[in-house]
Design an enzyme around this catalytic site. Sequence first.
Site, PDB file in Angstrom:
ATOM      1  N   ASN A   1     -11.100  26.701  16.278  1.00 44.25           N
ATOM      2  CA  ASN A   1     -11.184  25.245  16.367  1.00 44.25           C
ATOM      3  C   ASN A   1     -11.098  24.849  17.841  1.00 44.25           C
ATOM      4  O   ASN A   1     -10.218  25.313  18.561  1.00 44.25           O
ATOM      5  CB  ASN A   1     -10.051  24.593  15.581  1.00 44.25           C
ATOM      6  CG  ASN A   1     -10.337  23.139  15.250  1.00 44.25           C
ATOM      7  OD1 ASN A   1     -10.717  22.364  16.108  1.00 44.25           O
ATOM      8  ND2 ASN A   1     -10.138  22.773  13.987  1.00 44.25           N
ATOM      9  N   PHE A   2     -12.015  23.989  18.281  1.00 37.49           N
ATOM     10  CA  PHE A   2     -12.032  23.556  19.668  1.00 37.49           C
ATOM     11  C   PHE A   2     -11.236  22.278  19.911  1.00 37.49           C
ATOM     12  O   PHE A   2     -11.057  21.875  21.064  1.00 37.49           O
ATOM     13  CB  PHE A   2     -13.475  23.326  20.141  1.00 37.49           C
ATOM     14  CG  PHE A   2     -14.219  24.589  20.468  1.00 37.49           C
ATOM     15  CD1 PHE A   2     -13.884  25.343  21.577  1.00 37.49           C
ATOM     16  CD2 PHE A   2     -15.263  25.013  19.672  1.00 37.49           C
ATOM     17  CE1 PHE A   2     -14.576  26.505  21.891  1.00 37.49           C
ATOM     18  CE2 PHE A   2     -15.964  26.177  19.974  1.00 37.49           C
ATOM     19  CZ  PHE A   2     -15.615  26.918  21.088  1.00 37.49           C
TER      20      PHE A   2
ATOM     21  N   MET B   1     -22.733  20.563  15.599  1.00 35.45           N
ATOM     22  CA  MET B   1     -21.944  20.945  16.765  1.00 35.45           C
ATOM     23  C   MET B   1     -22.837  21.217  17.969  1.00 35.45           C
ATOM     24  O   MET B   1     -22.518  20.846  19.104  1.00 35.45           O
ATOM     25  CB  MET B   1     -21.113  22.184  16.447  1.00 35.45           C
ATOM     26  CG  MET B   1     -19.804  21.886  15.749  1.00 35.45           C
ATOM     27  SD  MET B   1     -18.555  21.211  16.864  1.00 35.45           S
ATOM     28  CE  MET B   1     -18.097  22.681  17.792  1.00 35.45           C
TER      29      MET B   1
ATOM     30  N   PRO C   1     -28.909  24.567  18.934  1.00 37.08           N
ATOM     31  CA  PRO C   1     -28.930  23.199  19.468  1.00 37.08           C
ATOM     32  C   PRO C   1     -29.236  22.121  18.436  1.00 37.08           C
ATOM     33  O   PRO C   1     -28.987  20.945  18.697  1.00 37.08           O
ATOM     34  CB  PRO C   1     -30.039  23.263  20.530  1.00 37.08           C
ATOM     35  CG  PRO C   1     -30.967  24.331  20.030  1.00 37.08           C
ATOM     36  CD  PRO C   1     -30.066  25.360  19.408  1.00 37.08           C
TER      37      PRO C   1
ATOM     38  N   GLY D   1     -12.113  28.892   9.462  1.00 35.61           N
ATOM     39  CA  GLY D   1     -11.550  29.728  10.512  1.00 35.61           C
ATOM     40  C   GLY D   1     -10.214  29.201  11.003  1.00 35.61           C
ATOM     41  O   GLY D   1      -9.317  29.976  11.355  1.00 35.61           O
ATOM     42  N   THR D   2     -10.068  27.876  11.009  1.00 35.95           N
ATOM     43  CA  THR D   2      -8.797  27.272  11.421  1.00 35.95           C
ATOM     44  C   THR D   2      -7.682  27.662  10.464  1.00 35.95           C
ATOM     45  O   THR D   2      -6.572  28.011  10.885  1.00 35.95           O
ATOM     46  CB  THR D   2      -8.928  25.743  11.480  1.00 35.95           C
ATOM     47  OG1 THR D   2      -9.960  25.397  12.406  1.00 35.95           O
ATOM     48  CG2 THR D   2      -7.621  25.090  11.913  1.00 35.95           C
TER      49      THR D   2
ATOM     50  N   LYS E   1     -20.443  23.205   5.065  1.00 40.89           N
ATOM     51  CA  LYS E   1     -19.756  24.341   5.668  1.00 40.89           C
ATOM     52  C   LYS E   1     -19.923  25.559   4.775  1.00 40.89           C
ATOM     53  O   LYS E   1     -19.746  25.475   3.554  1.00 40.89           O
ATOM     54  CB  LYS E   1     -18.270  24.024   5.868  1.00 40.89           C
ATOM     55  CG  LYS E   1     -17.523  25.111   6.627  1.00 40.89           C
ATOM     56  CD  LYS E   1     -16.119  24.647   7.022  1.00 40.89           C
ATOM     57  CE  LYS E   1     -15.351  25.729   7.752  1.00 40.89           C
ATOM     58  NZ  LYS E   1     -16.021  26.179   8.981  1.00 40.89           N
TER      59      LYS E   1
ATOM     60  N   HIS F   1     -13.260  20.149   4.679  1.00 39.46           N
ATOM     61  CA  HIS F   1     -14.422  20.096   5.560  1.00 39.46           C
ATOM     62  C   HIS F   1     -15.619  19.501   4.825  1.00 39.46           C
ATOM     63  O   HIS F   1     -15.608  19.357   3.589  1.00 39.46           O
ATOM     64  CB  HIS F   1     -14.787  21.496   6.069  1.00 39.46           C
ATOM     65  CG  HIS F   1     -13.881  21.991   7.157  1.00 39.46           C
ATOM     66  ND1 HIS F   1     -12.626  22.504   6.908  1.00 39.46           N
ATOM     67  CD2 HIS F   1     -14.059  22.045   8.509  1.00 39.46           C
ATOM     68  CE1 HIS F   1     -12.057  22.853   8.049  1.00 39.46           C
ATOM     69  NE2 HIS F   1     -12.904  22.597   9.030  1.00 39.46           N
TER      70      HIS F   1
END
Length: 266
Positions: free
Chosen positions: A126-127, A14, A10, A164-165, A158, A154
């Site tokens: 990727n969302f 992100m 949290p 990952g994308t 990172k 990025h």
Amino acid sequence: MAINVIIAGPRGRMGTEAVEMVTNEPNLQLVACIDRKNDKEKMREYPTLSRLKIPVFEDPEECFHTVQADVFIDLTVPEACFDHATIAIQRHIRTVIGTSGLTNSQIEELSAISKENQTGCIIAPNFAIGAVLMMQFSKMAARYFPDVEIIEKHHDQKLDAPSGTAVKTVDLIKQTRLPKTQGHPNEEEIIPGARGAVDDGIRVHSVRLPGLVAHQEVIFGGSGQTLSIKHDSIDRKSFMSGVKFAVENVIDLNELVYGLENILDK
């Protein structure tokens, strides 16, 4: 009925956005968070969680045992993510993973655990819906333009490279493109790595700089023409519609799905 959600990570960039998104969605209910660096004295670091009296657990086992949840969202780091997801799926809590850097063997193992427990899991490189479309368009284009290079950019915090994308984009391109060695057969890197990483002849270049969020350009070359497919996330809010979509859809899955593109049309 609201979907009860646990979020790991949290305090991350992100994770912070995900906490805000979940707490503001009427059909989602944040019931707990996992932060391995948490202690009771640090609750002031989580103003939203403190205000809503959301418990923060250091121990994922304790969290999953104590709190009744429908979906678990992991936005941490690969090492912690794999352990978290394994425990969650074994407890039949459907899982959404936005953490990048999981190895192929880890993904395969989570897939097996998900299938064995008949508990859905979505891993999304990727969302951002635009990024998912960019990857799909690249897969289509690769059938006609086999010469292709990827530049992904990025923020400098990172941990994994390539992203990952980019890895997912390469995987999709390989589904429609035959292996090919690109460039001059006698080309030489004066500085090692100048031509980037290579997978199946596809060159991938990673840029890490402060000020960036998440950006990727897929460049195809052909006789007398080039085609560029580009996506830019300039704010992490761009990922939240995809996170919400994944949470709402993982409820109906009984196995692991890798990539949002596999559920967009369902």
